[in-house]
Design a protein around this motif. Sequence first.
Motif: not given
Length: 1478
Positions: A1043-1064
């Motif tokens: 799964i690859l998804c863009t995300i806005h306004q993630p809370s700290a708990l939401l953010f760490e549910s992801f394995d990896r981050l691609l930051l542009l």
Amino acid sequence: MLRSRSHSSGGPTPAEDDRTLNEEREVQGYGLSDLRIQMVDVNRAEATFDELSRRLSRKSVQEEKDLEKGPGGEDGFDLREYLSSSNDAHQQAGVQHKHVGVTWEDLEVRVYGGADSKIYVKTFAQAVLDFFIWPFLLVWGLITPLLPLKSTEVPKRAILQKQSGVLKPGEMCLVLGCPGAGCTTFLKTMANQRGEYAEVLGDVRYAGIDSTEMSKLYRGEVVYNEEDDIHIATLTVAQTISFALSTKTPGPKGRLPGMTRAQFQEEIEDTLLKMLNISHTKQTLVGNEFVRGVSGGERKRVSIAEMMATRARVQCWDNSTRGLDASTALDFAKCLRIMTDILGQTTFVTLYQAGEGIYDLFDKVMVLDKGRQVFYGPPAEARAYFERLGYNSLPRQSTPDYLTGCTDTNERQFAPGRSMADVPSTPEALEVAFASSEYGQDLQDNLKHYKAYMEQEKRDQEAFRAAVIADKKKGVSKKSPYTVGFSGQVIALTRRQFQMRLQDKFQLVTSFTLSTVLAIVIGAAYFNLPLTSAGAFTRGSVMFAAMLTVCLDCFGEMPVQMMGRPIIKKQTAYSFYRPAAIAVANTLSDIPFSAVRILIYNIIIYFMTNLHRSAGGFFVFHLFIYAAFLAMQGFFRTLGMLCTNFDSAFRLAALLVANLTQYVGYIIPVFAMKRWLFWIYYINPMSYAFAGLLENEFMRIQLSCDGNYIVPRNPPGSNVYPDGLGPNQSCTLYGASGGSSTISGRSYLDVGYGMVVSDIWRRNFLVLVGFLILFQVTQVLAMEYWPQYSGGTSVSVFAKEDADTRRRNEVLRERKAKRTQQNIDGEKTEAGGSGTFDAPKESNAVAKHRKTFTWENLNYHVPVQGGSRRLLHDVFGYVKPGTLTALMGASGAGKTTCLDVLAQRKNIGVVTGDILVDGRPLDAEFARGTAYAEQLDVHEGMATVREAMRFSAYLRQPASVSKEEKDQYVEEMLELLELQDLSEALIITLGVEARKRLTIGVELASKPELLLFLDEPTSGLDGQSAWNLVRFLRKLADSGQAILCTIHQPSALLFESFDRLLLLQRGGETVYFGDIGRDASIIRDYWARHGAVCPSNVNMAEYMLESIGAGVSAKVGDRDWAELWLESPECAKVRQEIQDVKQHALSLPVPEKQKQSTYATPFWYQLHVVVKRNTLSLWRSADYVWTRLFVHAVISLSVSLSFLQLGTSVRDLQYRVFAIFWTCILPAIVMSQIEPLFIANRRIFIREASSRIYAPEVFAIAQLLGEIPYSVFCGIVYWVLMVYPIGFGQGSAGLNGTGFQLLVLIFLEFFGVTMGQLIAAISPSVQVAVLFNPFLAVVLSTFCGVTIPYPTLAKFWRSWLYQLDPYTRVLSPMMSTELHGLQVKCQSSEFSIFNPPSGQTCQSWAGTFVQGFGGYLDNPGDTSACRYCQYKAADEYFLPLNIRFGDRWRDAFILLAFFAFNFLATVIASRYLRYAKR
């Protein structure tokens, strides 16, 4: 921690009341010194205020009074008070402040409908049934009150239960709750917008003023800003703000002596633009989805500026951060805080996914649960309150998410040892717990004391009232809620509407071009009319065509009036102007454009057709046509204002237009009109205009009688009669006198039409002007007293269950009830709540190899004016099976662009780099193996949730999977996404949050084997729903999905549910790609290593964006973060890992190449499923189909009643032709309806085609097949109401011939459908498609051989356009079938009278003529007053028109061939023209 902003129970003290800059400077102590809203520097804003205040202040600069002490003395002037509190008036003691505290007590809001009531979709069959039942229901409703029956009230239900509260001036309240909790309802009620609710109970007061008085006198002081930014797209930012200020700029008492309104307005406009840092957009269009303009964030700031210009005391903001990234959302909330502090306003806000930084800015927080108030108090103490109730402490969850989670039955967690048994968990129990808590008691005490204070201390209220009155412009009533008077509003609106039209280049160019082209077509068709008897009737035709084309062009005013309603609703709520003012302004602003357009149009027609060439003749012609245009424009605008939707307006307009067109006096002369309908002529504006045009032309000309109008005359090869008009011949033209070859135009009108030229000014013009004024008045009255505003409460509409769906819904309900029982029994063990489900398992026993998706050196360039622009630069990364990867960045960083490129959705620009699957290039099955949940939720609106998901499963899962298995998988998806209760709801009626879940469900239903892309799946969701969704994605990933998804306004708990981050970052540069870690530890370490240490209590998702300079604050460090990344060991490791993944994948044996197919299912199965969906959609689109049927019926009935039971006279012969000619209007009706629908459906197809769901040919065929049953039905209804009332079938073909006419009518319906679909298929938008319609309607109806008879048609047009005209093939077979063998019997008034030479009978004198030209002599043996009838059989009428009875079948099938051509062209256009530039 924020200091408490609660005031003492005794009410605000004077010191608190007069907020000073000293108090504002303390804001820095709250960490707000760097306040901003996405490029808004609040420090600079304050400086701008200070500088401008000093510049506009009466205080002497030399006195150097300390401005921080506030306005002191008689001459003080504080601009802050102007910008938000509408208090610019000065009093001798200084500036009057308008502090409006809000209190609400026992507030309850009810809507119609029982607690468990459902609204079901109206189908076409129900619409037809309702139409026939409606008269009986109307009568029953009238007599019911007279009968001794027990009255039955419509049931109502409360959506906001009884609650109370107080918010004092300078305070902000955050309203939280799950979807359906009542947050929006509460905000609208606070803003005094009650119109959409059945009942609002309780007492709401603003500074002690009740809601009724506030609405009547001070409406603009309490405003509501909805989620969407509604603006006029073709105005610039400066014009939008300037207009708002022009209606709110105070009168002389509110300005400094010597300062004009213009100077004052210019100063304030510049200040607003500078403060919000949108000065650079000043001359940029605001724009919308169709018009390119400012960015979404800038448009939001335009909304803020417009709201500030209202100077409203109480402001309500509804989810204004939707779609903004975390950093920008925080900036926006900070801006609201500083506005509230500096300007002293009272602010209510509801936000979804509010972060901790946003939450800390508020003074009060309210939590709602199913409309019940379960908490209201200080934000800092809300979490502890719920923890004390027995809810589990979740320190890593943001407070807003925690608070809403406590009201969610699926997500809340109880503290260890606690359960539902001893914790208030229902809305009712939580409400009772709050009421009995210290916070509930404090609320009641504060409310009681504040109300008492407001009753006793009237200073605020009196100051508020006095300031509002003094603020008004001179001459404005004290009881008016407006700042400027009616004339001032009209002037401001006229200026705005003029600018809007001038800047709408597309509309301006197309309207002038279309008008000119139509004029040339009409002028060419009637080119250079002769001043003979042959040019008499055609002169009437050209004037009728010229006038009718202009008048019916106003039909487009109806949808325009309806599309403008959201703007009018918002701005009248802001009290910018009264609704009636816009009606007057629309007319005034349109005159310069329409006058020039119609002048050009009239010049072309008048002089091309050789109407009387004199200045007086032309300008009177122009005057009458333009007056008719203005009158009909007012008529159509009135209809548009009175009707609730376009379909109802279209039905009413069809009924009226059909009759108004017939009763102009051209088709049917006044003396021949049916006595029960001739009154229509006298109430028809066009009849007076047409009479004036005829009188203006014919009073100036003399007509000569040419050969064809002389009776008797020489047939070919004969010279029995004189070549000119002899004493024994007569001229058949109306008004001819015996022996004279010249006919006065006045006589022609008098005899032929019963018109007297002296009526032109004394009757026709005066009545026409009267209609013009009347319809202007009706517009004013309609806007003022019957405003039809779109929108209202969001209510789901359901489709009725069948046996299968009823059974499946019962199973879903049982499973949901079972889980709820488990919660009660304390069986919930997993953190995150009972909303968790097992993700779908692999069905195969052997684990299937899943592929890895990689991309390297990804660059993307798009063409721009003057070159190209790079949006992505050397982006690289990978998504492994079983991982959840987040794609983040600031607004404009290229997140969605990157996702589109990776998902192969881009079709413009140049993409370079390697995108590989298991190290191999993408193949044809990539689109089928991936699913892409796009940001815009585009679905078939009339399908249910279950049907949409089944549609995806049926066509995207392999054909080898059984239907039952696909159905069962959809049921699992419904349960996973918690859509059980909405399974039968129509998608068009779903809320934002439910529609977002459906979008994801539709993609999941396809079971993507390779990859799932999601673009901002949590935007528009509340915090708890976003957490549910991400948790579900986490489970999917754990089961092996990539799964690859863009995300806005993630809370700290939401953010760490992801394995990896691609930051542009901006420019599409990679800042980071790698693991996130628990509590974002890996990212924190990386950032800290480069000098950006994130505080432990700050959300890393927000901090990392700020640290790289995504917001306004400067980036941390002096180096570019993209360069740091490229030089980091993490970057090298990622590059190496991509190479390892590729090498490993390439080392595996190459899978056997199976036969690749573009689509998962066969063509015929696709067609079956798509046709079924399309047919069901049309069946449920009751308004769409019923409108078409109704319009067919009323037009046919109108024509039939006008030509009821025709006889066999010459005039009746012509009426039969006119009745048949009316069928040519049917395609135009069908096309105008089909084009918007086809283009809307094409938008859905474009999304579905990207995933290779079904072929474009299937789409085009399904669109046609769905329409065919209704086309046949409409054709039959039109035929029945035409054939029998008029009395068709009297010729030799008999009634059997009418059956052939039905066949032609059905072919015509098919042609109209396919013509509309073809035009839609080749048009990029509805706006372009509808421009073809008037052009085609005029051309096809003009050159078909009826309006201009075939013999008089210019040879140029006759040689090709007449033959290519489909209407030729409609009228020829229908007319020949109807008229063939029909014996004509002239009425006494229709005979041509002449005297034979002395000693000859009528037969001996005129026999040669009759034998050569046909017709008959009524008295052949008489020797005087011979009566000649032009036709003996109707064949003599239609044979000269190039119509043959023997060609009728040929012509009918040529029409069918036109239909086939349109259909094939539509299929081809659907395949190659999609207008989906991405």
